[in-house]
Design a protein around this motif. Structure first.
Motif, PDB file in Angstrom:
ATOM      1  N   ALA A   7      70.215 145.029  32.060  1.00 26.45           N
ATOM      2  CA  ALA A   7      69.089 145.331  31.372  1.00 26.45           C
ATOM      3  C   ALA A   7      69.021 146.948  30.775  1.00 26.45           C
ATOM      4  O   ALA A   7      68.590 146.931  29.581  1.00 26.45           O
ATOM      5  CB  ALA A   7      67.943 145.266  32.363  1.00 26.45           C
ATOM      6  N   PRO A  31      55.086 139.637  25.207  1.00 27.93           N
ATOM      7  CA  PRO A  31      56.326 140.554  25.999  1.00 27.93           C
ATOM      8  C   PRO A  31      55.890 141.774  26.369  1.00 27.93           C
ATOM      9  O   PRO A  31      55.125 142.497  25.527  1.00 27.93           O
ATOM     10  CB  PRO A  31      57.236 140.335  24.497  1.00 27.93           C
ATOM     11  CG  PRO A  31      56.164 140.295  23.397  1.00 27.93           C
ATOM     12  CD  PRO A  31      55.390 139.208  24.035  1.00 27.93           C
ATOM     13  N   ARG A  34      60.504 145.456  21.042  1.00 31.66           N
ATOM     14  CA  ARG A  34      61.369 146.275  22.024  1.00 31.66           C
ATOM     15  C   ARG A  34      62.498 145.179  22.377  1.00 31.66           C
ATOM     16  O   ARG A  34      63.596 145.399  23.203  1.00 31.66           O
ATOM     17  CB  ARG A  34      60.591 146.479  23.309  1.00 31.66           C
ATOM     18  CG  ARG A  34      61.317 147.185  24.473  1.00 31.66           C
ATOM     19  CD  ARG A  34      60.446 147.789  25.735  1.00 31.66           C
ATOM     20  NE  ARG A  34      61.182 148.316  26.849  1.00 31.66           N
ATOM     21  CZ  ARG A  34      60.667 148.625  27.691  1.00 31.66           C
ATOM     22  NH1 ARG A  34      59.192 148.396  27.911  1.00 31.66           N
ATOM     23  NH2 ARG A  34      61.314 149.275  28.647  1.00 31.66           N
ATOM     24  N   TRP A  35      62.097 143.772  22.608  1.00 31.36           N
ATOM     25  CA  TRP A  35      63.099 142.694  22.975  1.00 31.36           C
ATOM     26  C   TRP A  35      63.658 142.013  21.838  1.00 31.36           C
ATOM     27  O   TRP A  35      64.468 140.976  21.927  1.00 31.36           O
ATOM     28  CB  TRP A  35      62.270 141.783  23.903  1.00 31.36           C
ATOM     29  CG  TRP A  35      61.509 142.645  24.866  1.00 31.36           C
ATOM     30  CD1 TRP A  35      60.285 142.812  24.752  1.00 31.36           C
ATOM     31  CD2 TRP A  35      62.096 143.017  26.265  1.00 31.36           C
ATOM     32  NE1 TRP A  35      59.814 143.523  26.034  1.00 31.36           N
ATOM     33  CE2 TRP A  35      60.984 143.634  26.733  1.00 31.36           C
ATOM     34  CE3 TRP A  35      63.215 142.998  26.681  1.00 31.36           C
ATOM     35  CZ2 TRP A  35      61.053 144.176  27.863  1.00 31.36           C
ATOM     36  CZ3 TRP A  35      63.471 143.572  27.916  1.00 31.36           C
ATOM     37  CH2 TRP A  35      62.622 144.121  28.359  1.00 31.36           C
ATOM     38  N   GLN A  36      63.561 142.560  20.644  1.00 28.12           N
ATOM     39  CA  GLN A  36      64.302 141.663  19.471  1.00 28.12           C
ATOM     40  C   GLN A  36      65.532 142.169  19.078  1.00 28.12           C
ATOM     41  O   GLN A  36      65.691 143.632  19.074  1.00 28.12           O
ATOM     42  CB  GLN A  36      63.293 141.766  18.218  1.00 28.12           C
ATOM     43  CG  GLN A  36      61.954 140.720  18.389  1.00 28.12           C
ATOM     44  CD  GLN A  36      61.227 140.848  17.187  1.00 28.12           C
ATOM     45  OE1 GLN A  36      61.151 141.979  16.500  1.00 28.12           O
ATOM     46  NE2 GLN A  36      60.159 139.805  17.119  1.00 28.12           N
ATOM     47  N   ASP A  66      71.101 146.714  27.733  1.00 27.37           N
ATOM     48  CA  ASP A  66      70.238 146.035  26.606  1.00 27.37           C
ATOM     49  C   ASP A  66      69.400 147.091  25.960  1.00 27.37           C
ATOM     50  O   ASP A  66      69.307 147.049  24.900  1.00 27.37           O
ATOM     51  CB  ASP A  66      69.741 145.134  27.149  1.00 27.37           C
ATOM     52  CG  ASP A  66      70.380 143.674  27.195  1.00 27.37           C
ATOM     53  OD1 ASP A  66      71.307 143.501  26.720  1.00 27.37           O
ATOM     54  OD2 ASP A  66      70.123 142.771  28.167  1.00 27.37           O
ATOM     55  N   GLN A  67      68.841 147.943  26.772  1.00 34.99           N
ATOM     56  CA  GLN A  67      67.778 148.895  26.217  1.00 34.99           C
ATOM     57  C   GLN A  67      68.452 150.278  25.832  1.00 34.99           C
ATOM     58  O   GLN A  67      67.906 150.816  24.731  1.00 34.99           O
ATOM     59  CB  GLN A  67      66.743 149.326  27.329  1.00 34.99           C
ATOM     60  CG  GLN A  67      66.056 148.073  27.571  1.00 34.99           C
ATOM     61  CD  GLN A  67      65.031 147.327  26.396  1.00 34.99           C
ATOM     62  OE1 GLN A  67      64.645 148.341  25.616  1.00 34.99           O
ATOM     63  NE2 GLN A  67      64.949 146.281  26.388  1.00 34.99           N
ATOM     64  N   SER A  81      56.656 143.114  21.185  1.00 36.49           N
ATOM     65  CA  SER A  81      57.994 141.986  20.966  1.00 36.49           C
ATOM     66  C   SER A  81      59.019 142.873  20.154  1.00 36.49           C
ATOM     67  O   SER A  81      60.233 142.505  20.504  1.00 36.49           O
ATOM     68  CB  SER A  81      57.494 141.130  19.874  1.00 36.49           C
ATOM     69  OG  SER A  81      56.965 141.658  18.755  1.00 36.49           O
ATOM     70  N   THR A 127      66.607 132.871  21.232  1.00 32.97           N
ATOM     71  CA  THR A 127      66.835 133.901  22.043  1.00 32.97           C
ATOM     72  C   THR A 127      68.372 133.942  22.344  1.00 32.97           C
ATOM     73  O   THR A 127      69.026 133.521  21.757  1.00 32.97           O
ATOM     74  CB  THR A 127      66.028 133.449  23.479  1.00 32.97           C
ATOM     75  OG1 THR A 127      65.823 134.531  24.322  1.00 32.97           O
ATOM     76  CG2 THR A 127      66.929 132.190  24.138  1.00 32.97           C
ATOM     77  N   ASP A 139      65.209 136.999  20.327  1.00 36.18           N
ATOM     78  CA  ASP A 139      64.682 137.955  21.612  1.00 36.18           C
ATOM     79  C   ASP A 139      65.469 137.994  22.744  1.00 36.18           C
ATOM     80  O   ASP A 139      66.449 137.263  22.526  1.00 36.18           O
ATOM     81  CB  ASP A 139      63.324 137.451  21.705  1.00 36.18           C
ATOM     82  CG  ASP A 139      63.081 135.993  22.310  1.00 36.18           C
ATOM     83  OD1 ASP A 139      64.160 135.685  23.353  1.00 36.18           O
ATOM     84  OD2 ASP A 139      62.498 135.103  21.727  1.00 36.18           O
ATOM     85  N   LEU A 140      65.567 138.863  23.561  1.00 37.72           N
ATOM     86  CA  LEU A 140      66.207 139.124  24.731  1.00 37.72           C
ATOM     87  C   LEU A 140      65.572 138.234  26.059  1.00 37.72           C
ATOM     88  O   LEU A 140      65.888 138.362  27.153  1.00 37.72           O
ATOM     89  CB  LEU A 140      66.392 140.381  25.104  1.00 37.72           C
ATOM     90  CG  LEU A 140      67.366 141.431  24.437  1.00 37.72           C
ATOM     91  CD1 LEU A 140      67.407 142.760  24.452  1.00 37.72           C
ATOM     92  CD2 LEU A 140      68.910 140.743  24.210  1.00 37.72           C
ATOM     93  N   HIS A 141      64.564 137.724  25.698  1.00 30.09           N
ATOM     94  CA  HIS A 141      63.753 136.936  26.920  1.00 30.09           C
ATOM     95  C   HIS A 141      64.834 136.104  27.652  1.00 30.09           C
ATOM     96  O   HIS A 141      64.346 135.879  28.889  1.00 30.09           O
ATOM     97  CB  HIS A 141      62.393 136.164  26.476  1.00 30.09           C
ATOM     98  CG  HIS A 141      61.566 137.078  25.508  1.00 30.09           C
ATOM     99  ND1 HIS A 141      61.367 138.553  25.825  1.00 30.09           N
ATOM    100  CD2 HIS A 141      60.731 136.692  24.439  1.00 30.09           C
ATOM    101  CE1 HIS A 141      60.598 139.078  24.870  1.00 30.09           C
ATOM    102  NE2 HIS A 141      60.165 138.066  24.097  1.00 30.09           N
TER     103      HIS A 141
END
Length: 273
Positions: free
Chosen positions: A88, A29, A35-37, A91-92, A33, A206, A47-49
């Motif tokens: 995105a 990631p 950052r995306w959880q 999301d962040q 990881s 996810t 996760d956001l993957h």
């Protein structure tokens, strides 16, 4: 008809690219990881993957699938990319303290630009730009903008329980896949991409997040615009505006999601809470 005009290649590209990007992101990631959880509705870490993967899968399939007029292809790519980028960002940078269309509009009225307002303005502008590539008359461009942005917003409203938004994309997109012409070809990409991550979404590995939900919805919106004339676009726009106005009930309405029939479909494949 279902297997003509690039539908099978489009489905294979969308599903294959989605799975490939998803596996790559899980293995390494970007930025680590953490950052995306996120914590989901049940307090489980996911996760956001999946969202990034479906956005990439839809965009790639739209770019390479044969049988699409150049302006239609450009409209779909623009709407998908812009919706994914705005999602995105939310999301962040988004805050759980301000959720819902009314909260973001209220913040704008107070002179504050929230991440949700960025989505509203960005996806709305992208929808109008996509509409201008497909339609000529101002009223048709405006209706197209509402359908694209409204579809993106609706799928995002549904992304509050595992698999719900992906199932909605499959259900809403299936009739489009059976349709002839460019509209049917366009519908294949979001349907195949959603199917490619459905199992991982249901198993709470996810989630689509705003990135994936907005990208899938915008892609479906362009397909709907392409398939319909002014009357059909106006009807879709009216329904989407009505659903946006009752957004909390769409997202969390117990009366809707616990109704017989809907409950069974909604919870199918999902882990027990």
């Amino acid at each position: 008809m279902v297997f003509s005009s690039g539908r099978v290649p489009g489905a294979l590209v969308a599903a294959g690219a989605t799975r490939g990007v998803y596996r790559t992101l899980r293995a390494k990631p970007p930025g680590g990881s953490a950052r995306w959880q996120r914590k989901n509705h049940a307090g489980r870490t996911v996760d956001l993957h999946g969202g990034l993967a479906v956005a990439a899968g839809v965009a790639l399939a739209t770019a390479v699938t044969p049988g699409l007029p150049s302006r239609t292809r450009a409209a779909a790519l623009l709407a998908t990319a812009a919706a994914a980028a705005c999602g995105a960002y939310d999301d962040q940078a988004g805050s759980a303290a301000e959720r819902g269309l009314r909260a973001h509009l209220r913040a704008l009225a107070e002179g504050r630009v929230t991440s949700g307002a960025v989505k509203l303005l960005g996806i709305g502008a992208a929808g109008l730009a996509a509409g201008a590539l497909i339609a000529r008359r101002p009223v048709d461009v405006a209706l197209a903008g509402v359908v694209v942005a409204g579809s993106a917003h609706l799928v995002n409203l549904l992304d509050v329980a595992p698999g719900r938004a992906a199932k909605a994309v499959l259900a809403a997109g299936a009739p489009g896949v059976l349709r002839g012409g460019p509209a049917g070809t366009l519908a294949v990409a979001p349907v195949a991409a959603a199917a490619a991550v459905l199992a991982d979404d249901l198993r709470e590995r996810t989630m689509l997040g705003d990135t994936g939900a907005h990208a899938l919805g915008a892609a479906l919106g362009v397909s709907i615009v392409t398939a319909n004339g002014r009357t059909g676009r106006a009807l879709h726009a009216a329904v989407l505006l009505a659903l946006a106005a009752v957004g909390d009930r769409v997202s969390y309405g117990d009366a809707l999601w616990t109704a017989p029939g809907i409950r069974e479909v909604d919870t199918w494949g999902r882990l027990p809470c």
